[in-house]
Each structure stands twice: as C-alpha cells, then as structure tokens.
Write an enzyme that holds these catalytic residues in place. Structure first.
Site, mmCIF file in Angstrom:
data_model
loop_
_atom_site.group_PDB
_atom_site.id
_atom_site.type_symbol
_atom_site.label_atom_id
_atom_site.label_comp_id
_atom_site.label_asym_id
_atom_site.label_seq_id
_atom_site.Cartn_x
_atom_site.Cartn_y
_atom_site.Cartn_z
ATOM 1 N N ARG A 51 33.064 66.489 53.585
ATOM 2 C CA ARG A 51 32.229 66.399 54.774
ATOM 3 C C ARG A 51 32.905 67.081 55.956
ATOM 4 N NH1 ARG A 51 31.271 59.862 54.357
ATOM 5 N NH2 ARG A 51 30.202 59.833 52.316
ATOM 6 N N ASP A 53 33.238 68.286 59.710
ATOM 7 C CA ASP A 53 32.743 67.684 60.947
ATOM 8 C C ASP A 53 31.840 68.636 61.718
ATOM 9 O OD1 ASP A 53 34.394 65.473 60.431
ATOM 10 O OD2 ASP A 53 36.073 66.357 61.531
ATOM 11 N N TYR A 112 42.460 74.334 53.933
ATOM 12 C CA TYR A 112 41.901 74.397 55.283
ATOM 13 C C TYR A 112 42.767 75.309 56.154
ATOM 14 C CZ TYR A 112 38.612 70.477 54.737
ATOM 15 O OH TYR A 112 37.579 69.663 54.353
ATOM 16 N N ARG A 205 42.954 68.122 61.707
ATOM 17 C CA ARG A 205 42.949 68.322 63.153
ATOM 18 C C ARG A 205 44.051 67.509 63.838
ATOM 19 N NH1 ARG A 205 36.773 67.307 64.510
ATOM 20 N NH2 ARG A 205 37.543 67.509 66.656
#
Length: 252
Positions: A51, A53, A112, A205
């Site tokens: 998922r 963001d 990522y 993050r």
C-alpha cells in the site's frame, strides 16, 4: 481460474494512495478495479504488492487479479487498461501467472528509492518527484553522506523496526530484514535505496528522515542501535515527505 500479473507505473501526486477507501474512489486500486470489472464482466479484486501512501510514486508496482473466464491475449489486457486509465497510471506489462500467485503474499523483497533535490536552486520540474527538505527551503543542507552510510550500516540486517513505524497500534510483528541501504549524492541529487523483505507503515520515510538528521549533524550514527532498542517511535527521526518516495521493484 485464470490469474494475471500486472506491472504498473504511476505518479501518485493526485491520488489518495494505493488502497481503495470507502469515502473516495481516488486511489490507484479503485481505478484498476473499476476497469478490471468491466474487462471481466464481474466485480474483480486487484491485489497490490503493498500500500503506497498518498503522494508516493511507483516505477514497478506489481498487482494481480483473478477471473473465471479466459481473457484475450495479455497485450490486449494491457492496452484495455491503458485506454481507460488516466495518463498518470500505466500498465507496463501483463502476463499469465500461476493460480496461487498473489502480488503481496508472494513478494520476497521490495526496493524503494527516496530522492532529494539538494541543489542551491531546486529544479522546478522535479518538485513532484524529489523532496526538498525542509519543505520549500531554499538553502542547501551540506549532508555528510559518509556519516549517513555509517548509520545505514546499523540498520541493515534483521531488527525490530517498531521505532520506525507510524502505526502505534500495530499488533503484528514489527521485525523486518533490510538487506541493503545505498546512499549516493550525484550533483546534489541525493538518493537513498532501500532493499528489504518488507516495510512497515511510513518505515522508509522515517528511516530517510533519521538518516538525514544524521547527515545534517542533528544526531550521531551511533544513536541508531539505541533507537532500534527503544522500540519507541519518538526516538527516531522525522517522517520525510511523500513526493520523494518511489516503489522501484518487487522481487518474487
């Protein structure tokens, strides 16, 4: 049962993230499921590898959907989706997958990338795809990449990453394995690449924010073991903004 695997790219700027929500259809999953339902003639679930963001982008998101009937060739499926999708979401490829394949459950590793525009004057055309930290700040921060790499070394391997998770009510295990973190600075474009078997809510993050605090001298690389051991979100760094984050690839 027929099963189809999709590789997707999307610009997450104007979407409320990947996951469908009851109060809006402005998500990547909702857009795909609407089209998949028309393609198959029946309501169809589209499973994503994870998922992302709101505001987060994907260079290589993986998804799959199942249907009873055999569809036309995979190029037709790809083109059907792309004809109906907005231009900031593209299906790059479609292939038939084993019946038991599931984009999320079968994922072995995710990659990522976080991108920071640290030039003296930020690039106007990169503002949606490279974060400016602090947001809107014009002054360039002289990040110490060597210290950031030193801190990153403490984060690799298997750890309990509860301190790097923004879900305070997480009931499942927060243990994850980060295989590698690569940090580079090329002409004031800083990239942080994370490779791991799974990531918690906002984990990449928060890792990025913490490493940036090390690079700017706000904390020491040697603080990382203590942060991990604390299992306390308040001990880790800030949550870096969404626009600099990309899901690059999912490995199966």
């Amino acid at each position: 049962m027929n099963n189809y695997k999709l590789i997707l790219q999307y610009d997450g700027t104007r979407y409320s993230g990947w996951q469908k929500q009851g109060n809006t259809d402005n998500t990547i999953q909702a857009k795909l499921e609407t089209i998949a339902g028309k393609l198959t003639g029946t309501p169809t679930d589209v499973n994503g590898s994870g998922r992302t963001d709101a505001g987060v982008h994907a260079l290589g998101q993986t998804a799959n959907f199942r249907c009873e009937k055999k569809l036309a060739d995979t190029d037709y499926i790809r083109d059907y989706f792309n004809h109906a999708l907005p231009m900031d979401i593209r299906v790059i490829s479609v292939e038939e997958a084993p019946t038991r394949f599931h984009a999320r459950l079968n994922a072995k590793e995710k990659h990522y990338r976080y991108v920071i525009d640290n030039a003296i004057v930020p690039n106007v055309f990169e503002r949606r795809y490279a974060a400016r930290i602090p947001s809107g700040h014009e002054a360039r921060i002289p990040y110490d990449i060597k210290e950031m790499k030193k801190a990153a070394a403490y984060l690799t391997g298997e750890h309990d990453f509860k301190s790097f998770c923004d879900n305070r009510h997480m009931k499942k295990s927060t243990v994850r394995t980060i295989r590698d973190i690569r940090i580079a600075n090329d002409n004031d474009r800083i990239t942080l690449d994370f490779y791991g078997n799974g990531f918690l809510y906002h984990m990449v993050r928060i890792l990025t924010g913490t490493l940036l605090e090390v690079g700017s001298g706000q904390r020491s690389a040697e603080d990382i073991p203590r942060i991990l051991q604390s299992l306390d979100r308040r001990e880790a760094g800030f949550t870096a903004p969404a626009p600099g984050l990309f899901l690059v690839e999912v490995i199966y």
